[in-house]
Design an enzyme around this catalytic site. Structure first.
Site, PDB file in Angstrom:
ATOM      1  N   HIS A 153      15.408  92.209 141.642  1.00 36.01           N
ATOM      2  CA  HIS A 153      13.991  92.407 141.970  1.00 36.01           C
ATOM      3  C   HIS A 153      13.871  92.989 143.380  1.00 36.01           C
ATOM      4  O   HIS A 153      14.666  92.655 144.262  1.00 36.01           O
ATOM      5  CB  HIS A 153      13.248  91.074 141.881  1.00 36.01           C
ATOM      6  CG  HIS A 153      11.767  91.244 141.956  1.00 36.01           C
ATOM      7  ND1 HIS A 153      11.116  91.389 143.162  1.00 36.01           N
ATOM      8  CD2 HIS A 153      10.829  91.341 140.994  1.00 36.01           C
ATOM      9  CE1 HIS A 153       9.825  91.557 142.919  1.00 36.01           C
ATOM     10  NE2 HIS A 153       9.622  91.533 141.620  1.00 36.01           N
ATOM     11  N   GLU A 155       9.772  99.088 138.749  1.00 38.46           N
ATOM     12  CA  GLU A 155       8.746  98.500 139.610  1.00 38.46           C
ATOM     13  C   GLU A 155       8.687  99.274 140.917  1.00 38.46           C
ATOM     14  O   GLU A 155       9.492  99.013 141.833  1.00 38.46           O
ATOM     15  CB  GLU A 155       9.085  97.036 139.916  1.00 38.46           C
ATOM     16  CG  GLU A 155       9.108  96.140 138.693  1.00 38.46           C
ATOM     17  CD  GLU A 155       8.842  94.686 139.061  1.00 38.46           C
ATOM     18  OE1 GLU A 155       7.881  94.127 138.532  1.00 38.46           O
ATOM     19  OE2 GLU A 155       9.570  94.119 139.887  1.00 38.46           O
TER      20      GLU A 155
HETATM   21  P1  13P Z   1       2.551  91.836 140.904  1.00 38.00           P
HETATM   22  O1  13P Z   1       2.204  91.902 139.432  1.00 38.00           O
HETATM   23  O2  13P Z   1       2.006  90.629 141.584  1.00 38.00           O
HETATM   24  O3  13P Z   1       2.239  93.125 141.587  1.00 38.00           O
HETATM   25  O4  13P Z   1       4.150  91.662 140.979  1.00 38.00           O
HETATM   26  C1  13P Z   1       4.943  92.515 140.241  1.00 38.00           C
HETATM   27  C2  13P Z   1       6.327  91.998 140.250  1.00 38.00           C
HETATM   28  O5  13P Z   1       6.987  92.023 141.276  1.00 38.00           O
HETATM   29  C3  13P Z   1       6.865  91.436 139.013  1.00 38.00           C
HETATM   30  O6  13P Z   1       8.221  91.171 139.130  1.00 38.00           O
END
Ligand code: 13P
Length: 252
Positions: free
Chosen positions: A95, A167
């Site tokens: 992550h 992400e």
């Molecule tokens: P948010 O949905 O709070 O932006 O976070 C995304 C995330 O990091 C999921 O792993």
């Protein structure tokens, strides 16, 4: 056809009783929901209790990190077999918060991903560019490196069983989600690379999630972008009703 997957990443939120209460509610809410796989990843401390609440339901429990060794003198770490025995079936790897705050690299991501697979856990391997990298037009090159180095040594058959999560770092927790066009461009590129490096069949089966400010009101348009197979949800997963709306928005 890939079944959509919605995964909730609690990050460092919710105690054991809070997680249990949440899952009792979510389990009832999603009882009749089909056409989507559901994962909830609470903090380590709540995994065992969480797994007991969702037994024989359509919710699987995930962890948010792991160490790549099975056991040893690694104070504060938790291994893949420990997570599996505690009831996790999925684990988030690499992550961006772990990359930026805790020194995670593509190399450690790679070791963790292999360790997860050996233990029978499905890794959700996170990739994504920072705002600075996007501004410098390096997004696709960053993704290439994260895929190449992070997935090094993976067979096509193994790729088919893992999950990637795109992400963009600038979209996490900011309320500024990628536009469907931005998500679509990145997902299309990721899928092309997977095809090139792992073959058509394996790449067709690997699910690629979008993550970053996913909410009930944007899941529909994000899911409509090509090659988006679901979402990794942070903040909005903490409320079972908001999470249900996202799950419903992704179901086929
Ligand atoms: P948010 O949905 O709070 O932006 O976070 C995304 C995330 O990091 C999921 O792993």
């Amino acid at each position: 056809m890939r079944t959509p997957l919605i995964a909730g990443n609690f990050k460092m939120f919710k105690t054991v009783p809070e997680t249990v209460a949440y899952l009792i509610e979510l389990r009832a809410l999603v009882r009749d929901v089909h056409g989507v796989d559901i994962v909830v990843a609470p903090p380590f401390t709540a995994i065992h209790a969480a797994a007991a609440v969702v037994r024989d339901s359509n919710i699987a429990i995930g962890a948010q990190n792991l160490h790549w060794e099975r056991e040893g003198a690694f104070t504060g770490e938790v291994s893949a077999p420990m997570l599996f025995v505690a009831g996790a079936r999925v684990v988030i790897v690499g992550h961006s918060e772990r990359r930026t705050l805790f020194g995670e690299t593509n190399e450690s991501v790679n070791k963790k991903m292999h360790a997860a697979i050996v233990a029978g856990l499905v890794p959700i391997v996170c990739i994504g560019e920072t705002l600075e990298q996007r501004t410098r037009h390096e997004t696709l090159a960053v993704l290439d490196r994260q895929i190449k180095e992070g997935l090094d040594g993976l067979t096509g058959a193994q790729l088919a069983g893992i999950v990637l999560a795109y992400e963009p770092v600038w979209a996490i927790g900011t309320g500024q989600n990628a536009t469907p066009a931005q998500a679509g461009e990145a997902h299309f590129h990721i899928r092309q690379r997977l095809k090139q490096w792992f073959g058509l069949e394996a790449s067709d089966r690997c699910r690629v999630l979008y993550g970053g400010s996913v909410k009930p009101d944007n899941i529909g348009t994000l899911m409509a972008a090509p090659d988006v197979d679901g979402a990794l949800v942070g903040g909005a997963s903490l409320d079972p009703k908001a999470f249900l709306a996202i799950i419903r928005g992704a179901a086929i």
